[in-house]
Write a protein that holds these residues in place. Sequence first.
Motif, PDB file in Angstrom:
ATOM      1  N   SER A  82     -14.125  99.490  37.803  1.00  0.00           N
ATOM      2  CA  SER A  82     -13.984  99.077  39.208  1.00  0.00           C
ATOM      3  C   SER A  82     -14.688 100.033  40.164  1.00  0.00           C
ATOM      4  O   SER A  82     -15.003  99.663  41.302  1.00  0.00           O
ATOM      5  N   GLN A  83     -14.956 101.258  39.713  1.00  0.00           N
ATOM      6  CA  GLN A  83     -15.641 102.225  40.584  1.00  0.00           C
ATOM      7  C   GLN A  83     -17.065 101.781  40.923  1.00  0.00           C
ATOM      8  O   GLN A  83     -17.675 102.301  41.863  1.00  0.00           O
ATOM      9  N   TYR A  84     -17.601 100.824  40.145  1.00  0.00           N
ATOM     10  CA  TYR A  84     -18.965 100.368  40.380  1.00  0.00           C
ATOM     11  C   TYR A  84     -19.031  99.130  41.281  1.00  0.00           C
ATOM     12  O   TYR A  84     -20.098  98.538  41.441  1.00  0.00           O
ATOM     13  N   GLY A  85     -17.895  98.759  41.877  1.00  0.00           N
ATOM     14  CA  GLY A  85     -17.870  97.556  42.699  1.00  0.00           C
ATOM     15  C   GLY A  85     -18.865  97.588  43.842  1.00  0.00           C
ATOM     16  O   GLY A  85     -19.460  96.557  44.191  1.00  0.00           O
ATOM     17  N   ASN A  86     -19.087  98.753  44.419  1.00  0.00           N
ATOM     18  CA  ASN A  86     -20.035  98.887  45.527  1.00  0.00           C
ATOM     19  C   ASN A  86     -21.388  99.404  45.069  1.00  0.00           C
ATOM     20  O   ASN A  86     -22.228  99.774  45.899  1.00  0.00           O
ATOM     21  N   ASP A  87     -21.607  99.435  43.770  1.00  0.00           N
ATOM     22  CA  ASP A  87     -22.878  99.900  43.223  1.00  0.00           C
ATOM     23  C   ASP A  87     -23.399  98.915  42.185  1.00  0.00           C
ATOM     24  O   ASP A  87     -23.652  99.253  41.035  1.00  0.00           O
ATOM     25  N   GLY A 102      -1.523  91.857  26.229  1.00  0.00           N
ATOM     26  CA  GLY A 102      -0.684  91.205  27.219  1.00  0.00           C
ATOM     27  C   GLY A 102      -1.473  90.974  28.485  1.00  0.00           C
ATOM     28  O   GLY A 102      -2.712  91.053  28.506  1.00  0.00           O
ATOM     29  N   SER A 103      -0.789  90.703  29.573  1.00  0.00           N
ATOM     30  CA  SER A 103      -1.423  90.405  30.849  1.00  0.00           C
ATOM     31  C   SER A 103      -2.223  91.604  31.360  1.00  0.00           C
ATOM     32  O   SER A 103      -1.799  92.753  31.234  1.00  0.00           O
ATOM     33  N   PHE A 104      -3.395  91.315  31.952  1.00  0.00           N
ATOM     34  CA  PHE A 104      -4.161  92.373  32.617  1.00  0.00           C
ATOM     35  C   PHE A 104      -4.841  91.796  33.854  1.00  0.00           C
ATOM     36  O   PHE A 104      -5.091  90.586  33.951  1.00  0.00           O
ATOM     37  N   ASN A 105      -5.163  92.688  34.811  1.00  0.00           N
ATOM     38  CA  ASN A 105      -5.716  92.291  36.105  1.00  0.00           C
ATOM     39  C   ASN A 105      -7.209  92.575  36.177  1.00  0.00           C
ATOM     40  O   ASN A 105      -7.685  93.587  35.649  1.00  0.00           O
ATOM     41  N   LEU A 106      -7.921  91.698  36.867  1.00  0.00           N
ATOM     42  CA  LEU A 106      -9.352  91.860  37.080  1.00  0.00           C
ATOM     43  C   LEU A 106      -9.612  92.629  38.376  1.00  0.00           C
ATOM     44  O   LEU A 106      -8.698  92.955  39.124  1.00  0.00           O
ATOM     45  N   THR A 107     -10.883  92.900  38.633  1.00  0.00           N
ATOM     46  CA  THR A 107     -11.297  93.583  39.847  1.00  0.00           C
ATOM     47  C   THR A 107     -12.479  92.840  40.460  1.00  0.00           C
ATOM     48  O   THR A 107     -13.027  91.914  39.842  1.00  0.00           O
ATOM     49  N   SER A 108     -12.880  93.207  41.667  1.00  0.00           N
ATOM     50  CA  SER A 108     -13.985  92.528  42.352  1.00  0.00           C
ATOM     51  C   SER A 108     -15.339  92.961  41.799  1.00  0.00           C
ATOM     52  O   SER A 108     -15.477  94.029  41.192  1.00  0.00           O
ATOM     53  N   HIS A 109     -16.341  92.092  42.032  1.00  0.00           N
ATOM     54  CA  HIS A 109     -17.721  92.360  41.602  1.00  0.00           C
ATOM     55  C   HIS A 109     -17.728  92.737  40.116  1.00  0.00           C
ATOM     56  O   HIS A 109     -18.281  93.764  39.702  1.00  0.00           O
ATOM     57  N   PHE A 110     -17.134  91.843  39.339  1.00  0.00           N
ATOM     58  CA  PHE A 110     -16.842  92.148  37.945  1.00  0.00           C
ATOM     59  C   PHE A 110     -17.029  90.914  37.080  1.00  0.00           C
ATOM     60  O   PHE A 110     -16.703  89.799  37.495  1.00  0.00           O
ATOM     61  N   THR A 111     -17.554  91.131  35.863  1.00  0.00           N
ATOM     62  CA  THR A 111     -17.707  90.064  34.875  1.00  0.00           C
ATOM     63  C   THR A 111     -16.990  90.452  33.590  1.00  0.00           C
ATOM     64  O   THR A 111     -17.194  91.546  33.056  1.00  0.00           O
ATOM     65  N   ALA A 144      11.815  78.128  35.982  1.00  0.00           N
ATOM     66  CA  ALA A 144      13.048  78.819  36.354  1.00  0.00           C
ATOM     67  C   ALA A 144      12.960  79.160  37.840  1.00  0.00           C
ATOM     68  O   ALA A 144      11.866  79.430  38.355  1.00  0.00           O
ATOM     69  N   PRO A 145      14.083  79.186  38.548  1.00  0.00           N
ATOM     70  CA  PRO A 145      14.012  79.285  40.010  1.00  0.00           C
ATOM     71  C   PRO A 145      13.550  80.630  40.536  1.00  0.00           C
ATOM     72  O   PRO A 145      13.081  80.713  41.673  1.00  0.00           O
ATOM     73  N   ASN A 146      13.659  81.687  39.754  1.00  0.00           N
ATOM     74  CA  ASN A 146      13.336  83.012  40.278  1.00  0.00           C
ATOM     75  C   ASN A 146      11.853  83.321  40.117  1.00  0.00           C
ATOM     76  O   ASN A 146      11.018  82.527  40.502  1.00  0.00           O
ATOM     77  N   GLY A 147      11.498  84.463  39.555  1.00  0.00           N
ATOM     78  CA  GLY A 147      10.103  84.849  39.470  1.00  0.00           C
ATOM     79  C   GLY A 147       9.353  84.146  38.363  1.00  0.00           C
ATOM     80  O   GLY A 147       9.825  83.168  37.774  1.00  0.00           O
ATOM     81  N   ARG A 148       8.189  84.691  38.040  1.00  0.00           N
ATOM     82  CA  ARG A 148       7.318  84.116  37.023  1.00  0.00           C
ATOM     83  C   ARG A 148       6.594  85.242  36.299  1.00  0.00           C
ATOM     84  O   ARG A 148       6.432  86.339  36.840  1.00  0.00           O
ATOM     85  N   PHE A 149       6.177  84.967  35.100  1.00  0.00           N
ATOM     86  CA  PHE A 149       5.360  85.924  34.367  1.00  0.00           C
ATOM     87  C   PHE A 149       3.925  85.892  34.897  1.00  0.00           C
ATOM     88  O   PHE A 149       3.391  84.830  35.227  1.00  0.00           O
ATOM     89  N   SER A 150       3.319  87.065  34.959  1.00  0.00           N
ATOM     90  CA  SER A 150       1.904  87.128  35.310  1.00  0.00           C
ATOM     91  C   SER A 150       1.076  86.390  34.269  1.00  0.00           C
ATOM     92  O   SER A 150       1.434  86.331  33.085  1.00  0.00           O
ATOM     93  N   SER A 151      -0.035  85.836  34.690  1.00  0.00           N
ATOM     94  CA  SER A 151      -0.932  85.159  33.756  1.00  0.00           C
ATOM     95  C   SER A 151      -1.589  86.166  32.814  1.00  0.00           C
ATOM     96  O   SER A 151      -1.639  87.369  33.098  1.00  0.00           O
ATOM     97  N   LEU A 152      -2.112  85.666  31.693  1.00  0.00           N
ATOM     98  CA  LEU A 152      -2.785  86.553  30.753  1.00  0.00           C
ATOM     99  C   LEU A 152      -3.924  87.286  31.448  1.00  0.00           C
ATOM    100  O   LEU A 152      -4.036  88.508  31.389  1.00  0.00           O
ATOM    101  N   ILE A 153      -4.803  86.534  32.115  1.00  0.00           N
ATOM    102  CA  ILE A 153      -5.894  87.117  32.898  1.00  0.00           C
ATOM    103  C   ILE A 153      -5.606  86.784  34.356  1.00  0.00           C
ATOM    104  O   ILE A 153      -5.552  85.615  34.737  1.00  0.00           O
ATOM    105  N   PHE A 154      -5.398  87.817  35.165  1.00  0.00           N
ATOM    106  CA  PHE A 154      -4.886  87.624  36.521  1.00  0.00           C
ATOM    107  C   PHE A 154      -5.730  88.412  37.518  1.00  0.00           C
ATOM    108  O   PHE A 154      -6.299  89.459  37.191  1.00  0.00           O
TER     109      PHE A 154
END
Length: 479
Positions: A82-87, A102-111, A144-154
């Motif tokens: 992610s440090q390369y987002g502006n480069d 398990g679930s993990f999060n993406l970042t901007s300007h990323f493939t 279920a009425p409360n929360g939800r699990f994060s998606s695999l790729i989020f």
Amino acid sequence: MKLFPKLTNPHVIGVIFLVVLLGLQELKVTECRVISEYDEKVEYYSAIDCRKHSAFLTDFGAVGDGKTSNTKVFEYAIRNLSQYGNDGGSLLVVPPGKWLTGSFNLTSHFTLFLQNDAVILASQDESEWPSLPVLPSYGRGRDAPNGRFSSLIFGTNLTDVVITGCNGTIDGQGSYWWDKFHKDELNLTRPYLIEIMFSNQIQISNLTLINSPSWFVHPIYSSDIIIQGLNIIAPIDSPNTDGIDPDSCSNVRIEDSQIISGDDCVAIKSGWDQYGIKFGMPSQHIIIRRLKCVSPDSAMIALGSEMSGGIQDIRVEDLTAINTQSAVRIKSAIGRGGFVKDIFVRGMNLNTMKYVFWMTGSYGSHPDPSFDPKALPIISGINYSNVVANNVTYSARLEGINGDPFSGICISNVTIHNVGNKLQWNCSDVEGVTSNVYPKPCELLPEKEGKFDCYFPDDKLPIESVDLKTCSFVSGLLF
């Protein structure tokens, strides 16, 4: 010797349907190319943007044995890149192997790029799936009425995100979650396979997605989205395994994909009852084309039922369905509010369908009893043309709402063969016209004098003019 297994496994049946659907032709899923010169391999692919920096998942210590958890590796790799987002942005390559995570999060300007024979394998350990609050336009979880699990790729609040490959696979291992759903053992709503929220400039392409715990691809509160070249496969009796669900999204292009599903192949949504009305973000300016679908119990394309923020300017063309319950279905109800309007469909080839045309004003699932019974949906400007259907049980089931008819329906140039019931058109509380339609429509949709085509816009949506760039990376190098 038996040439085929006993056809009781829904997954096996689905794969056979897909082969039939595609006319026994090889799947065209990607235009990626690998060129070898001496000891280096240059891999080319198409994307909304190319990246200056790249790395392989194995550079961060990943183990592709299908047993070792790589959740922390994915997290660390993406955080590092992610440090390369502006480069010039960054590319994370997932090489051949089975990469449990398990679930993990993406970042901007990323493939995120999956090479051929790479499999991202979803963990069935709930501790590797963080919980998230309910979606504001839904007011509760779906299971279920409360929360939800994060998606695999989020990802959330991102710009310029690409998930693509050379027909790599993302396997949600959904059977664990389907079993808990059927046993009513869920305390949180099941995860989706891919979910991108509050983001723009998104591409998801050239992948095989299988066995999602619930919906496969769920862009929500986002814009400028290209989804193409996906093969999506789940058992035809798997619960809520929608293929592609743009939700309160605008400027979306969905094309050249095949879906076998236990639910709708594509479902366009915009929030649920009073929560969707309050959030007020419609799904709009969406084109869907060259889609192939198998879904015996659901629709090729559903508009709703959660449509309380509104759905408008949806353009659909060149569709194929086999053994699917209905083609383009509108699902709404008292309490939904919102609208479905300016829907344009042309060019459908349908085989073995229960309904060709289906509109429902009594799809009564509600998040809670607090919905407004005076919140009536507006369904208007619905256009279908150039449809050929074979082996059909009913031509149409069109049911508006008493005192709130569905209006502005236009159906032209339709031929339906091998119908299974004498009462082909069942219509109530609908208004519109038809032209050159067989068998003869109901009296509420009279034949207009002089043949005509129902309207389809001539202009292009902005997302149609987005051209993908040819990008490349060198295998095994970090640069």
